[in-house]
Write a protein that holds these residues in place. Structure first.
Motif, PDB file in Angstrom:
ATOM      1  N   SER A 145      14.100 -12.923  -0.788  1.00 47.90           N
ATOM      2  CA  SER A 145      14.991 -12.348  -1.801  1.00 47.90           C
ATOM      3  C   SER A 145      15.403 -10.926  -1.418  1.00 47.90           C
ATOM      4  O   SER A 145      16.550 -10.517  -1.651  1.00 47.90           O
ATOM      5  CB  SER A 145      14.327 -12.361  -3.174  1.00 47.90           C
ATOM      6  OG  SER A 145      13.129 -11.605  -3.177  1.00 47.90           O
ATOM      7  N   THR A 192      18.008 -11.257   1.354  1.00 47.86           N
ATOM      8  CA  THR A 192      19.302 -11.646   0.785  1.00 47.86           C
ATOM      9  C   THR A 192      20.032 -10.428   0.235  1.00 47.86           C
ATOM     10  O   THR A 192      21.231 -10.243   0.463  1.00 47.86           O
ATOM     11  CB  THR A 192      19.105 -12.687  -0.332  1.00 47.86           C
ATOM     12  OG1 THR A 192      18.509 -13.860   0.220  1.00 47.86           O
ATOM     13  CG2 THR A 192      20.437 -13.055  -0.966  1.00 47.86           C
ATOM     14  N   MET A 193      19.314  -9.568  -0.512  1.00 44.40           N
ATOM     15  CA  MET A 193      19.917  -8.345  -1.037  1.00 44.40           C
ATOM     16  C   MET A 193      20.392  -7.442   0.088  1.00 44.40           C
ATOM     17  O   MET A 193      21.518  -6.936   0.067  1.00 44.40           O
ATOM     18  CB  MET A 193      18.892  -7.603  -1.908  1.00 44.40           C
ATOM     19  CG  MET A 193      19.410  -6.317  -2.562  1.00 44.40           C
ATOM     20  SD  MET A 193      19.453  -4.820  -1.504  1.00 44.40           S
ATOM     21  CE  MET A 193      17.714  -4.589  -1.130  1.00 44.40           C
ATOM     22  N   ARG A 242      24.231  -2.092  -8.723  1.00 46.53           N
ATOM     23  CA  ARG A 242      24.625  -1.744  -7.355  1.00 46.53           C
ATOM     24  C   ARG A 242      24.010  -0.413  -6.928  1.00 46.53           C
ATOM     25  O   ARG A 242      23.565  -0.263  -5.798  1.00 46.53           O
ATOM     26  CB  ARG A 242      26.145  -1.685  -7.213  1.00 46.53           C
ATOM     27  CG  ARG A 242      26.572  -1.317  -5.791  1.00 46.53           C
ATOM     28  CD  ARG A 242      28.058  -1.434  -5.565  1.00 46.53           C
ATOM     29  NE  ARG A 242      28.384  -1.032  -4.197  1.00 46.53           N
ATOM     30  CZ  ARG A 242      28.268  -1.812  -3.133  1.00 46.53           C
ATOM     31  NH1 ARG A 242      27.815  -3.055  -3.269  1.00 46.53           N
ATOM     32  NH2 ARG A 242      28.584  -1.372  -1.932  1.00 46.53           N
ATOM     33  N   TYR A 246      10.414  -6.963  -4.990  1.00 46.06           N
ATOM     34  CA  TYR A 246      11.065  -8.268  -4.831  1.00 46.06           C
ATOM     35  C   TYR A 246      10.016  -9.373  -4.843  1.00 46.06           C
ATOM     36  O   TYR A 246       8.888  -9.189  -4.371  1.00 46.06           O
ATOM     37  CB  TYR A 246      11.895  -8.297  -3.539  1.00 46.06           C
ATOM     38  CG  TYR A 246      13.114  -7.416  -3.632  1.00 46.06           C
ATOM     39  CD1 TYR A 246      14.335  -7.925  -4.039  1.00 46.06           C
ATOM     40  CD2 TYR A 246      13.026  -6.045  -3.366  1.00 46.06           C
ATOM     41  CE1 TYR A 246      15.456  -7.110  -4.165  1.00 46.06           C
ATOM     42  CE2 TYR A 246      14.137  -5.216  -3.489  1.00 46.06           C
ATOM     43  CZ  TYR A 246      15.343  -5.759  -3.893  1.00 46.06           C
ATOM     44  OH  TYR A 246      16.440  -4.947  -4.027  1.00 46.06           O
ATOM     45  N   LYS A 253      23.574  -8.739   1.748  1.00 49.06           N
ATOM     46  CA  LYS A 253      24.767  -8.550   0.917  1.00 49.06           C
ATOM     47  C   LYS A 253      25.241  -7.107   0.936  1.00 49.06           C
ATOM     48  O   LYS A 253      26.444  -6.832   0.919  1.00 49.06           O
ATOM     49  CB  LYS A 253      24.469  -8.982  -0.517  1.00 49.06           C
ATOM     50  CG  LYS A 253      24.358 -10.491  -0.695  1.00 49.06           C
ATOM     51  CD  LYS A 253      24.080 -10.845  -2.147  1.00 49.06           C
ATOM     52  CE  LYS A 253      24.006 -12.351  -2.335  1.00 49.06           C
ATOM     53  NZ  LYS A 253      23.705 -12.716  -3.755  1.00 49.06           N
ATOM     54  N   MET A 254      24.297  -6.160   0.987  1.00 41.44           N
ATOM     55  CA  MET A 254      24.652  -4.747   0.927  1.00 41.44           C
ATOM     56  C   MET A 254      25.097  -4.199   2.279  1.00 41.44           C
ATOM     57  O   MET A 254      26.016  -3.382   2.368  1.00 41.44           O
ATOM     58  CB  MET A 254      23.464  -3.934   0.405  1.00 41.44           C
ATOM     59  CG  MET A 254      23.087  -4.231  -1.045  1.00 41.44           C
ATOM     60  SD  MET A 254      24.339  -3.701  -2.227  1.00 41.44           S
ATOM     61  CE  MET A 254      24.196  -1.912  -2.107  1.00 41.44           C
ATOM     62  N   ARG A 295      20.426  -1.018  -6.067  1.00 42.49           N
ATOM     63  CA  ARG A 295      20.313  -1.720  -4.781  1.00 42.49           C
ATOM     64  C   ARG A 295      20.579  -0.764  -3.618  1.00 42.49           C
ATOM     65  O   ARG A 295      19.927  -0.845  -2.571  1.00 42.49           O
ATOM     66  CB  ARG A 295      21.267  -2.913  -4.735  1.00 42.49           C
ATOM     67  CG  ARG A 295      20.845  -4.073  -5.634  1.00 42.49           C
ATOM     68  CD  ARG A 295      21.657  -5.312  -5.344  1.00 42.49           C
ATOM     69  NE  ARG A 295      23.059  -5.154  -5.668  1.00 42.49           N
ATOM     70  CZ  ARG A 295      23.587  -5.377  -6.868  1.00 42.49           C
ATOM     71  NH1 ARG A 295      22.805  -5.756  -7.882  1.00 42.49           N
ATOM     72  NH2 ARG A 295      24.880  -5.227  -7.078  1.00 42.49           N
ATOM     73  N   HIS A 333      17.533   1.101  -3.020  1.00 40.13           N
ATOM     74  CA  HIS A 333      16.573   0.269  -2.305  1.00 40.13           C
ATOM     75  C   HIS A 333      16.884   0.213  -0.807  1.00 40.13           C
ATOM     76  O   HIS A 333      15.963   0.165   0.016  1.00 40.13           O
ATOM     77  CB  HIS A 333      16.552  -1.142  -2.894  1.00 40.13           C
ATOM     78  CG  HIS A 333      15.781  -1.238  -4.173  1.00 40.13           C
ATOM     79  ND1 HIS A 333      15.608  -2.403  -4.873  1.00 40.13           N
ATOM     80  CD2 HIS A 333      15.123  -0.285  -4.897  1.00 40.13           C
ATOM     81  CE1 HIS A 333      14.874  -2.184  -5.951  1.00 40.13           C
ATOM     82  NE2 HIS A 333      14.578  -0.898  -5.992  1.00 40.13           N
TER      83      HIS A 333
END
Length: 273
Positions: free
Chosen positions: A242, A245-246, A208, A237, A249-250, A211, A214
């Motif tokens: 992809s 998607t990350m 986490r 990535y 989610k964040m 991420r 990132h």
């Protein structure tokens, strides 16, 4: 050029006997230098109209994308710097006791209504009439700030020297696909010790925390006009999907939509002008 445009104000802005002081005009700032670490008695609200501003305190970096603001409590040591071309408004605030304003550093979403209030506040005279229309505008600003949504755009910075070294390594090579165990060995720790230290220092797992890093790097790059595909490749990535998607989610939404929603109010206002 430093982000605090009118730096001569910083020596006496705390002495202005008003709850809100506009310390800088809206400014187009190209290559922003990192300001010296400093503090002031008044709290600071730094609103990003365009570009991305970063506010660094002792244990974290706060990312401030367009149409967001960072709240910096009075007395907190901090430094600020921008990514790309930045347009911002900076206000110093001595909040009254009544409004429920933030007590810690945080990023907040700025609504269209609050944005217009901040633009108006930026033009207030230093010694505005507290009991007149200007004073009422300031009161409404405090009411709006008290209910403004807080966004999780914070990258915790660990204090442990080994974790600081890891932070530098990750920033230098964000696309490195090394495992957690490999990253741990690079700073002379076991995987278990690294996980335990991260949980203690930043309250996050390695995955986490990385991420979140990132997200910081992505917002900086996207704000300069880089494509989602290019940013995804730079961060390692396998595909743009992809990375999206990350990001979703964040942050709660894909990067294109996230940035569009923050640019739209600015474009709308310019069309009206």
């Amino acid at each position: 050029m430093y982000l605090d445009v009118r730096r001569d104000w910083l020596s006496h802005v705390d002495e202005v006997p008003r709850a809100l002081v506009a310390a800088s005009a809206v400014a187009n700032l190209g290559a922003l230098e990192q300001s010296p670490r400093h503090h002031h008695k008044k709290a600071q609200l730094l609103f990003t109209v365009r570009g991305v501003i970063n506010c660094e305190v002792e244990d974290a970096v706060w990312i401030v994308p367009p149409q967001c603001a960072v709240w910096i409590p009075g007395g907190l040591l901090h430094t600020v710097f921008g990514s790309g071309e930045v347009e911002c408004i900076s206000l110093f605030i001595d909040p009254p006791e009544a409004p429920n304003l933030p007590t810690e550093c945080c990023t907040v979403t700025v609504s269209n209504f609050l944005r217009q209030l901040l633009m108006r506040a930026n033009a207030l005279p230093d010694l505005y009439d507290i009991d007149g229309p200007d004073g009422r505008i300031v009161s409404v600003i405090f009411d709006e700030l008290a209910v403004a949504p807080v966004e999780d755009l914070r990258l915790p910075i660990p204090g442990d020297p080994r974790l600081k070294k890891l932070t530098d390594l990750l920033i230098a090579a964000p696309a490195d696909h090394a495992t957690v165990a490999e990253w741990a060995s690079r700073i002379a720790l076991s995987e278990r010790s690294l996980s335990r230290l991260l949980a203690k220092e930043v309250g996050m797992s390695f995955g986490r925390w990385r991420r979140q890093l990132h997200i910081v790097l992505a917002l900086r790059q996207l704000s300069t006009g880089q494509t989602v595909q290019a940013v995804a490749m730079d961060l390692g990535y396998e595909s743009a999907s992809s990375f999206v998607t990350m990001f979703r989610k964040m942050v709660g939404k894909p990067p294109s939509r996230y940035l569009l929603e923050r640019r739209r109010p600015v474009l709308h206002d310019r069309r009206e002008g």
